[in-house]
Design a protein around this motif. Sequence first.
Motif, mmCIF file in Angstrom:
data_model
loop_
_atom_site.group_PDB
_atom_site.id
_atom_site.type_symbol
_atom_site.label_atom_id
_atom_site.label_comp_id
_atom_site.label_asym_id
_atom_site.label_seq_id
_atom_site.Cartn_x
_atom_site.Cartn_y
_atom_site.Cartn_z
ATOM 1 N N VAL A 150 0.290 -1.241 -0.702
ATOM 2 C CA VAL A 150 0.282 0.413 0.002
ATOM 3 C C VAL A 150 0.418 1.221 -0.543
ATOM 4 N N LYS A 151 1.716 1.177 0.970
ATOM 5 C CA LYS A 151 3.155 2.302 0.464
ATOM 6 C C LYS A 151 3.535 2.597 -0.492
ATOM 7 N N ILE A 152 4.075 1.667 -1.559
ATOM 8 C CA ILE A 152 4.318 1.829 -2.792
ATOM 9 C C ILE A 152 3.354 2.239 -3.380
ATOM 10 N N ALA A 153 2.083 1.674 -3.791
ATOM 11 C CA ALA A 153 1.379 2.282 -4.173
ATOM 12 C C ALA A 153 0.683 3.160 -4.036
ATOM 13 N N ARG A 154 1.002 4.180 -2.997
ATOM 14 C CA ARG A 154 0.184 5.251 -2.427
ATOM 15 C C ARG A 154 1.640 6.096 -3.618
ATOM 16 N N ALA A 155 3.174 5.664 -2.909
ATOM 17 C CA ALA A 155 4.098 6.484 -3.119
ATOM 18 C C ALA A 155 4.653 6.698 -4.928
ATOM 19 N N ALA A 156 3.793 5.528 -5.341
ATOM 20 C CA ALA A 156 3.831 5.412 -6.712
ATOM 21 C C ALA A 156 2.763 6.225 -7.635
ATOM 22 N N THR A 157 1.576 6.361 -6.930
ATOM 23 C CA THR A 157 0.846 7.376 -7.839
ATOM 24 C C THR A 157 -0.435 8.612 -7.211
ATOM 25 N N GLY A 158 1.226 8.527 -5.993
ATOM 26 C CA GLY A 158 0.245 9.855 -5.263
ATOM 27 C C GLY A 158 -1.242 10.344 -4.663
ATOM 28 N N ARG A 159 -1.906 8.708 -4.570
ATOM 29 C CA ARG A 159 -3.117 9.019 -4.192
ATOM 30 C C ARG A 159 -3.441 7.563 -3.286
ATOM 31 N N SER A 216 9.454 -2.381 -11.350
ATOM 32 C CA SER A 216 10.707 -1.760 -10.811
ATOM 33 C C SER A 216 10.693 -0.210 -10.927
ATOM 34 N N ASP A 217 9.605 0.221 -11.809
ATOM 35 C CA ASP A 217 8.816 2.233 -11.362
ATOM 36 C C ASP A 217 8.236 2.212 -10.545
ATOM 37 N N LEU A 218 7.202 1.762 -10.060
ATOM 38 C CA LEU A 218 7.118 1.297 -8.687
ATOM 39 C C LEU A 218 7.666 1.214 -7.603
ATOM 40 N N MET A 219 8.326 0.496 -7.686
ATOM 41 C CA MET A 219 9.294 0.010 -6.636
ATOM 42 C C MET A 219 10.201 0.955 -5.970
ATOM 43 N N ASP A 220 10.210 1.532 -7.317
ATOM 44 C CA ASP A 220 11.417 2.502 -7.118
ATOM 45 C C ASP A 220 10.805 4.094 -5.784
ATOM 46 N N ALA A 221 9.112 3.509 -5.953
ATOM 47 C CA ALA A 221 8.620 5.218 -5.916
ATOM 48 C C ALA A 221 9.575 5.406 -4.718
ATOM 49 N N PRO A 222 8.952 4.663 -3.619
ATOM 50 C CA PRO A 222 9.211 5.138 -2.271
ATOM 51 C C PRO A 222 11.081 6.418 -1.986
ATOM 52 N N GLN A 223 10.990 7.115 -1.395
ATOM 53 C CA GLN A 223 12.377 7.309 -0.836
ATOM 54 C C GLN A 223 12.992 5.927 -0.480
ATOM 55 N N ALA A 224 14.654 6.343 -0.144
ATOM 56 C CA ALA A 224 15.585 6.094 0.222
ATOM 57 C C ALA A 224 15.257 5.392 1.694
ATOM 58 N N GLY A 225 15.385 4.422 2.179
ATOM 59 C CA GLY A 225 14.758 4.433 3.389
ATOM 60 C C GLY A 225 13.991 4.288 3.730
ATOM 61 N N GLY A 226 12.695 5.003 2.783
ATOM 62 C CA GLY A 226 10.906 4.508 3.234
ATOM 63 C C GLY A 226 10.480 3.391 3.309
ATOM 64 N N LEU A 227 10.976 2.507 2.835
ATOM 65 C CA LEU A 227 10.969 0.272 3.108
ATOM 66 C C LEU A 227 12.011 -0.294 4.050
ATOM 67 N N GLY A 228 11.755 -1.111 4.284
ATOM 68 C CA GLY A 228 12.409 -2.523 4.721
ATOM 69 C C GLY A 228 12.241 -2.354 6.591
ATOM 70 N N GLY A 229 13.353 -3.032 7.603
ATOM 71 C CA GLY A 229 12.580 -3.515 8.862
ATOM 72 C C GLY A 229 13.534 -3.737 8.676
ATOM 73 N N THR A 230 13.892 -3.846 10.730
ATOM 74 C CA THR A 230 15.149 -4.400 11.058
ATOM 75 C C THR A 230 14.746 -5.891 10.948
ATOM 76 N N TYR A 231 14.588 -6.725 11.353
ATOM 77 C CA TYR A 231 14.774 -8.531 10.570
ATOM 78 C C TYR A 231 14.421 -9.051 9.292
ATOM 79 N N GLY A 232 14.043 -7.647 8.203
ATOM 80 C CA GLY A 232 13.777 -8.014 7.231
ATOM 81 C C GLY A 232 14.237 -8.515 5.838
ATOM 82 N N GLY A 233 14.402 -9.487 5.655
ATOM 83 C CA GLY A 233 15.599 -10.635 4.997
ATOM 84 C C GLY A 233 15.874 -10.867 5.458
ATOM 85 N N ASN A 234 16.103 -11.678 7.137
ATOM 86 C CA ASN A 234 16.507 -12.086 7.716
ATOM 87 C C ASN A 234 17.896 -13.606 7.393
ATOM 88 N N PRO A 235 18.950 -13.374 6.940
ATOM 89 C CA PRO A 235 19.909 -14.003 6.505
ATOM 90 C C PRO A 235 19.186 -15.554 6.267
#
Length: 438
Positions: free
Chosen positions: A121-130, A285-304
């Motif tokens: 939802v965050k990505i969709a809002r950032a990409a569309t401005g809606r 790719s164009d949608l996934m790159d819409a949020p600014q750096a640091g806008g996505l992620g999490g401490t444990y996201g993608g734990n090795p």
Amino acid sequence: MTGVLNSNLAERRGAALSRGVGVMTGVYADQARNAEIWDVEGRRYIDFASGIAVVNTGHCHPRIVEAVRAQLDRFTHTCHQVVPYENYVALAERLNALVPGEGEKKTVFLTTGAEAVENAVKIARAATGRSAVIAFTGGFHGRTFMGMSLTGKVFPYKAGFGAMAGDVYHAPFPVPLHGISTEASLAALDQILKSDLDPARVAAILLEPVQGEGGFYPAPPAFMAALRAICDKHGMLLIADEVQTGFARTGRCFAMEHHDVAADLTTMAKSLAGGFPLAAVTGRSDLMDAPQAGGLGGTYGGNPLAIAAAHAVLDIIEDEGLCDRANLLGARLKQRLESLREKVPEIADIRGPGFMNAVEFNQPDSDQPNPEFANTVRARALERGLILLTCGVRANVIRFLAPITIEDAVFNEAMDVIEETLLASHAAQRGTRETAAS
């Protein structure tokens, strides 16, 4: 065996845990292998729940255990946003290639399915401005604030938690069995866009290709195609919530592969890492790159450790032919259930693609739901050593989610238990009705 009783653990649990964390059985696991679980008292159960579609590849698959053990000896956590690692990048590359849809794609890793939905939802809002999002009745998208707001079922997910997140709208999901056709659902959606919501404010339409908690209702192909057309017409994004449907469960790696259209963003979790907490959002790719750096992620996201497990899961799906296996097992299950229709008139519907199957129960010779029968079947099966789950807005559905790797002998044993349980439950309910009528 541990020497501890299930009843003792249940008492301790009641004293130590929040009532809000419900449990579906009183069985406390001691060990598990593939499709079998042994409780602390040494009793064996056949698992037709898979941790709610998490261990599609079975409990403790040797290749997953080996992959995690190898990663454990190297490092367990750095936080990819601080010190990144190669297997995170490699898994993103694999998902970008696997997720349906043309063109270049990118991925972000998270921890839970609800977190994946929130980030989509965050990505969709950032990409569309809606800001507005349309979801559907019966859909389940998590217990977080936005997740429960998007979920189309009040009890127990929304009850008592106050006002929901704003700019979320619900349209009826097409379920012909309940009198809601594709045409009726689309007409209701059109009415929302005419009377309540400017299409130019809608960031995304979100749905499960097969509803999970809502009752295992597949989205009709014509409905999915119409949603794609609506999104294209109005500049909205289509989000496929594949948290429960993904990774061979429906006979394809992703349920959207059953449709002739693709989503813009796909959420996934559950069986992605075979029991380790990992979620992802993959999209254009164009949608996934819409949020600014640091806008996505999490401490444990993608734990090795979870990333290592997910690589093994994808290898297992391909090497062991789990998509074909899911189609075979699902066909056998549905055939067995169909053979019982005349003997068990409570059966109203048998459905589901691949090995994501369900049976819905109504009152005999009626379109009224029969949740009591579904719960009786679940309880009787548990007594016979088979773990089943109920679901559905009407609580009258039994869903079947055994590991796709289940051995034939164990599967056949479970089929016998299901048949015996359905027949015994029908006999008991018929006896109750006859007693009440006399």
